[in-house]
Structures are given as C-alpha cells and as structure tokens.
Write a protein that holds these residues in place. Structure first.
Motif, mmCIF file in Angstrom:
data_model
loop_
_atom_site.group_PDB
_atom_site.id
_atom_site.type_symbol
_atom_site.label_atom_id
_atom_site.label_comp_id
_atom_site.label_asym_id
_atom_site.label_seq_id
_atom_site.Cartn_x
_atom_site.Cartn_y
_atom_site.Cartn_z
ATOM 1 N N VAL A 80 44.962 38.836 49.894
ATOM 2 C CA VAL A 80 43.738 39.585 49.599
ATOM 3 C C VAL A 80 43.072 38.843 48.439
ATOM 4 O O VAL A 80 43.759 38.392 47.518
ATOM 5 N N HIS A 81 41.760 38.693 48.495
ATOM 6 C CA HIS A 81 41.116 37.901 47.445
ATOM 7 C C HIS A 81 39.861 38.570 46.909
ATOM 8 O O HIS A 81 39.263 39.438 47.552
ATOM 9 N N GLY A 82 39.469 38.138 45.717
ATOM 10 C CA GLY A 82 38.208 38.545 45.132
ATOM 11 C C GLY A 82 37.195 37.419 45.251
ATOM 12 O O GLY A 82 37.371 36.486 46.025
ATOM 13 N N GLY A 83 36.154 37.518 44.437
ATOM 14 C CA GLY A 83 35.112 36.488 44.466
ATOM 15 C C GLY A 83 34.059 36.721 43.406
ATOM 16 O O GLY A 83 32.891 36.367 43.584
ATOM 17 N N GLY A 84 34.489 37.320 42.291
ATOM 18 C CA GLY A 84 33.558 37.707 41.236
ATOM 19 C C GLY A 84 32.607 36.624 40.760
ATOM 20 O O GLY A 84 31.386 36.841 40.711
ATOM 21 N N PRO A 85 33.111 35.433 40.388
ATOM 22 C CA PRO A 85 32.213 34.376 39.892
ATOM 23 C C PRO A 85 31.137 33.977 40.907
ATOM 24 O O PRO A 85 29.962 33.813 40.559
ATOM 25 N N ASP A 86 31.518 33.831 42.183
ATOM 26 C CA ASP A 86 30.541 33.478 43.222
ATOM 27 C C ASP A 86 29.504 34.587 43.397
ATOM 28 O O ASP A 86 28.303 34.320 43.579
ATOM 29 N N ILE A 87 29.966 35.826 43.351
ATOM 30 C CA ILE A 87 29.050 36.965 43.501
ATOM 31 C C ILE A 87 28.055 36.989 42.346
ATOM 32 O O ILE A 87 26.838 37.147 42.550
ATOM 33 N N ASN A 88 28.544 36.803 41.125
ATOM 34 C CA ASN A 88 27.654 36.824 39.960
ATOM 35 C C ASN A 88 26.634 35.690 40.006
ATOM 36 O O ASN A 88 25.470 35.861 39.628
ATOM 37 N N THR A 89 27.064 34.511 40.466
ATOM 38 C CA THR A 89 26.144 33.377 40.583
ATOM 39 C C THR A 89 25.015 33.683 41.556
ATOM 40 O O THR A 89 23.836 33.403 41.293
ATOM 41 N N MET A 90 25.361 34.273 42.697
ATOM 42 C CA MET A 90 24.337 34.590 43.689
ATOM 43 C C MET A 90 23.437 35.730 43.213
ATOM 44 O O MET A 90 22.212 35.706 43.441
ATOM 45 N N LEU A 91 24.010 36.716 42.533
ATOM 46 C CA LEU A 91 23.188 37.798 41.986
ATOM 47 C C LEU A 91 22.162 37.253 41.003
ATOM 48 O O LEU A 91 21.004 37.686 40.981
ATOM 49 N N ALA A 92 22.596 36.286 40.206
ATOM 50 C CA ALA A 92 21.684 35.678 39.232
ATOM 51 C C ALA A 92 20.516 34.991 39.933
ATOM 52 O O ALA A 92 19.365 35.030 39.453
ATOM 53 N N LYS B 274 29.957 50.275 55.043
ATOM 54 C CA LYS B 274 30.835 49.335 54.363
ATOM 55 C C LYS B 274 30.938 49.643 52.876
ATOM 56 O O LYS B 274 29.980 50.146 52.262
ATOM 57 N N LEU B 275 32.105 49.324 52.321
ATOM 58 C CA LEU B 275 32.392 49.641 50.925
ATOM 59 C C LEU B 275 32.946 48.424 50.197
ATOM 60 O O LEU B 275 33.755 47.677 50.732
ATOM 61 N N ASN B 276 32.521 48.256 48.966
ATOM 62 C CA ASN B 276 33.053 47.231 48.071
ATOM 63 C C ASN B 276 34.261 47.831 47.353
ATOM 64 O O ASN B 276 34.136 48.839 46.659
ATOM 65 N N VAL B 277 35.430 47.224 47.531
ATOM 66 C CA VAL B 277 36.671 47.759 46.948
ATOM 67 C C VAL B 277 37.205 46.779 45.904
ATOM 68 O O VAL B 277 37.171 45.554 46.118
ATOM 69 N N ASN B 278 37.669 47.287 44.786
ATOM 70 C CA ASN B 278 38.316 46.437 43.791
ATOM 71 C C ASN B 278 39.460 45.680 44.467
ATOM 72 O O ASN B 278 40.323 46.274 45.116
ATOM 73 N N ALA B 279 39.451 44.351 44.326
ATOM 74 C CA ALA B 279 40.414 43.518 45.069
ATOM 75 C C ALA B 279 41.859 43.806 44.657
ATOM 76 O O ALA B 279 42.768 43.739 45.492
ATOM 77 N N ASP B 280 42.088 44.109 43.389
ATOM 78 C CA ASP B 280 43.443 44.427 42.937
ATOM 79 C C ASP B 280 43.963 45.681 43.636
ATOM 80 O O ASP B 280 45.100 45.723 44.115
ATOM 81 N N MET B 281 43.099 46.712 43.690
ATOM 82 C CA MET B 281 43.506 47.958 44.325
ATOM 83 C C MET B 281 43.646 47.785 45.841
ATOM 84 O O MET B 281 44.513 48.400 46.469
ATOM 85 N N ALA B 282 42.806 46.914 46.424
ATOM 86 C CA ALA B 282 42.925 46.644 47.856
ATOM 87 C C ALA B 282 44.272 45.983 48.163
ATOM 88 O O ALA B 282 44.949 46.349 49.127
ATOM 89 N N ALA B 283 44.659 45.029 47.324
ATOM 90 C CA ALA B 283 45.955 44.365 47.515
ATOM 91 C C ALA B 283 47.091 45.367 47.409
ATOM 92 O O ALA B 283 48.051 45.328 48.192
ATOM 93 N N GLY B 284 46.983 46.275 46.453
ATOM 94 C CA GLY B 284 48.008 47.297 46.284
ATOM 95 C C GLY B 284 48.109 48.211 47.492
ATOM 96 O O GLY B 284 49.211 48.553 47.939
ATOM 97 N N ALA B 285 46.954 48.590 48.049
ATOM 98 C CA ALA B 285 46.940 49.464 49.224
ATOM 99 C C ALA B 285 47.555 48.767 50.425
ATOM 100 O O ALA B 285 48.317 49.367 51.196
#
Length: 257
Positions: free
Chosen positions: A37-49, A153-164
C-alpha cells in the motif's frame, strides 16, 4: 498463507535502494506473500501547486474537495503506483498495480464530509480478490483510494489503509518503510517496543523530531488489532538471513504472553 503488508510513503518511493529490493526477494524466497500500500504526498502537493490549490490538513488528514480528489487519484494511480510497480518488476517481484476502489478492494465511509470532504476510513477489504492474486503469484500494489456503497471515491490515509489491509488479511506483520532503520538509542536499533516504552522514550527525548509521528503512526495502526507493526528502512537491507532489521511494535499483552 503467510502475508506481509508493506506500506511505502510517497517520500521514500524514489529512494528505495537495491538492498531494499533484495530484502523483498529474500522474503519471497522464504515463502512470504507481499501486499503493498503506498502514499504519494509529495507528488500530490506538486500537482496541487501547479493548479494553485493550497493543501489543507486537519489532524493529519488532507481536506479533499472534488478538485483535490481528482488530483489525488491522478497522482496516486497514475504516477506513484506506476513507479512502484515498475521498480518491483525490474527487481524480480511480479507486481500488479490496482486502485483501491477497483473491484471494491477497499470499501469505506466518509469520516466527516462536512469538514474534510471526500476523506474516508476503510470498513471492509475484498480479501477474496487479493488472495486470488496472491495465489497466482502476483503482489498487489494498492492506492489508498476507497469507494462507498453508493460508488463515491474516498481519499484514505495510507497508513490507516495499510493497517486495514493487514488486519483483513490477518498479516503477520505490517511494515512501514521510511528513511530510517528504526528507533535508535545510543547508536543502536531498539528491536522491540511496547506503547508504554515508546511513550517513555518520547518523554525522555530519545525519540524526537520527525521520528515522533512515525512511531505514533505505528502505534495507532497496532491498536487496530494488527499482530505487529515494524518501522524499517527503504534505503538499505531490512531483512537478511531470516532476520528483520528495524523496530517492532507489539502490544503490552503480547509481551506479557
């Protein structure tokens, strides 16, 4: 089936080393089935900018409007997921990338739509589909995008998704891949910690700075009923000759037993 769930944060994806992938191959040879399971925070922030959208967080959760959700899914499914799958394939791991909403892999509910928008938590995991892929020798790589009963569709915290996912698959461990080996004290890795011991180390200042959110995340996932959670490094070997290298977090009850 011995399943290991591995969560890779967005900031570590581009720093994963050959030694990290060698550890994965050793785990596969030992009979482990791997789910990512992975995140992508830096890429998301770059595109939001680029779209001049200011990131907003509340208690560590990204406020997700419709515009933000489109970008989150674009970067997670279109960039981060592709990158990890490609790296795994190049290193001999037969991986398949999937959006968490595909096949209702990750089903969820809104946490608080009024204040957070399309941010959710997972209420069920399609383990039948995951086991089918594992049986075929494939390692699923999931984005933390869930879907509601009515198809939102829902954006889920990647840490919590991995735990689930780890809990649903009854994984023997959930690994959080970071830029550090684990919790260090006097130059050595602390191999095992309970919540009480962890809080004591925070209080005395042995755990500080950016390490505090890492261990707090590990503990919060452990509380979901996971067998064990580990912090390991993505920059070097974390498994060698049958031994994990990192810090394992276990419940107080586990230690008493």
């Amino acid at each position: 089936m011995k399943v290991l769930v591995i969560k890779c944060g967005g900031s570590i994806i581009d720093e994963l080393s050959p030694l990290f992938f060698e550890s994965l191959k050793q785990l596969k040879r030992s009979g482990c089935q791997l789910v990512f399971v992975h995140g992508g925070g830096p890429d998301i922030n770059t595109m939001l900018a680029k779209y001049e959208i200011e990131p907003v967080f509340e208690k560590g959760l990204r406020k997700t409007t419709d515009d933000v959700l489109n970008i989150v899914e674009l970067m997670l499914a279109g960039k981060s997921n592709r990158s990890i799958v490609h790296k795994l394939t190049l290193n001999g791991i037969n991986a398949i990338g999937l959006n968490g909403s595909d096949g209702k892999l990750l089903a969820g509910d809104f946490i608080n739509e009024a204040s957070l928008g399309a941010v959710g938590e997972i209420n069920s995991v399609n383990t039948e589909l995951l086991y089918m892929l594992l049986d075929k020798g494939l390692s699923p790589v999931l984005t933390p995008i869930a879907i509601t009963e009515d198809g939102r569709k829902l954006n889920v915290n990647a840490d919590m998704a991995a735990g689930a996912v780890a809990k649903a698959l009854d994984a023997y461990s959930c690994l959080f891949v970071t830029d550090v080996k684990g919790v260090m004290k006097d130059g050595s890795i602390i191999e095992e910690l309970t919540e009480r011991q962890t809080q004591d180390l925070i209080s005395e200042g042995s755990i500080y700075g950016g390490m505090i959110p890492k261990v707090e995340t590990a503990l919060s996932v452990l509380k979901k009923g996971i067998n064990e959670v580990m912090i390991v490094s993505g920059k070097e070997s974390f498994y060698n000759n049958g031994q994990f290298i990192g810090t394992k977090f276990v419940s107080e009850q586990e230690v008493m037993n």
